[in-house]
Scaffold this active site. Structure first.
Site, short mmCIF file in Angstrom:
data_model
loop_
_atom_site.label_atom_id
_atom_site.label_comp_id
_atom_site.label_asym_id
_atom_site.label_seq_id
_atom_site.Cartn_x
_atom_site.Cartn_y
_atom_site.Cartn_z
N GLY A 92 0.50 -1.45 -0.27
CA GLY A 92 -0.75 0.35 -0.11
C GLY A 92 0.67 1.18 0.36
N PHE A 176 -5.42 -3.18 9.20
CA PHE A 176 -6.56 -2.66 9.21
C PHE A 176 -6.71 -1.20 9.78
CE2 PHE A 176 -9.11 -5.20 11.23
CZ PHE A 176 -9.61 -4.79 12.61
N ALA A 177 -7.44 0.06 9.23
CA ALA A 177 -7.08 0.91 10.46
C ALA A 177 -8.85 1.73 10.01
CB ALA A 177 -6.36 1.95 9.86
N CYS A 193 -3.00 7.05 0.48
CA CYS A 193 -3.57 5.84 0.14
C CYS A 193 -3.57 6.01 -0.92
CB CYS A 193 -4.93 4.71 0.27
SG CYS A 193 -5.17 4.34 2.02
#
Length: 246
Positions: A92, A176-177, A193
């Site tokens: 990412g 994940f956030a 992102c």
């Protein structure tokens, strides 16, 4: 191999990014050593699984394939907004972590579940989609993009959860956030992102009220357990430290 679907869970609260990254690396290393011993010595010792929940002080992280130009400021400015910056080894691009955001780090041996990294990502996304649905929000995926989006079929789709993971010998880290009560102004300093055409949002912004963090965490935990068909074992940070140092 004996599959172990027990997952040791700990919510470590507000934790500096480097400290939590080091903890992930330690736990991954422990699992990897057990797997190596099993192969070298023809053992069948089950491998453990871990799940960390936390919040971070303001921090920006850039994945190994990310574009540093997506950090829209010079690093010295970071101190002015009380933030730090890390180049890290997940997939990412760039993202933000901060107070009011649920950051989840599953350190799982996928050989205990399934050996499919794409399925792994989809199950993480599904847990967040279901959590959003619990609050009456329409959430889903956008083709070609990771993460979870509100109004995902509309032009004004807004990202509510970012994903970025690493897997080594089928052992996962990072995660994940989910934006819950997140200060979204911190996203204005980056191209989140690497996607300039989409906005970001939070449960607080979508629902118009401050959210109970633990209530949201419980919903996410419940969905993760169902999707991974795992058994959660609540442990303390102290127990986890003893475990990964042993």
């Amino acid at each position: 191999m004996i599959q172990n679907k027990d997952v040791q869970f700990v919510d470590i609260g507000l934790s500096p990014y480097q400290e939590t990254w080091d903890l992930q690396e330690s736990l991954l290393g422990r699992i990897a050593q057990i797997k190596l011993n099993n192969r070298q010595q023809a053992l069948v010792s089950p491998t453990p699984n871990f799940l960390l929940f936390c919040e971070h002080p303001h921090v920006y992280t850039l994945g190994k394939s990310g574009d540093e130009s997506h950090l829209l400021m010079q690093e010295p400015f970071l101190a002015n907004i009380g933030a730090s910056f890390f180049r890290i080894n997940r997939g990412g691009d760039i993202t933000y972590h901060g107070p009011g955001q649920l950051v989840a780090y599953p350190i799982l041996d996928l050989e205990n579940f399934f050996t499919d990294i794409h399925l792994y990502l989809r199950k993480l996304e599904e847990a967040i989609i279901l959590t959003c649905q619990d609050y009456g929000l329409v959430a889903g995926r956008i083709d070609g993009l990771t993460g979870v989006w509100i109004d995902y079929e509309k032009e004004n789709a807004r990202k509510i959860c970012a994903l970025g993971v690493k897997a080594s010998r089928w052992i996962t880290m990072h995660g994940f956030a989910l934006n819950i009560n997140t200060d979204l102004t911190y996203f204005s300093h980056i191209v989140p992102c690497g996607i300039a055409s989409r906005g970001v949002t939070s449960l607080e912004q979508e629902l118009g009220r401050k959210m109970d963090m633990w209530e949201v965490k419980e919903k996410v935990l419940s969905h993760l357990c169902q999707l991974f068909e795992c058994h959660l074992q609540h442990v303390s940070r102290e127990t986890l430290n003893l475990t990964h140092n042993s």
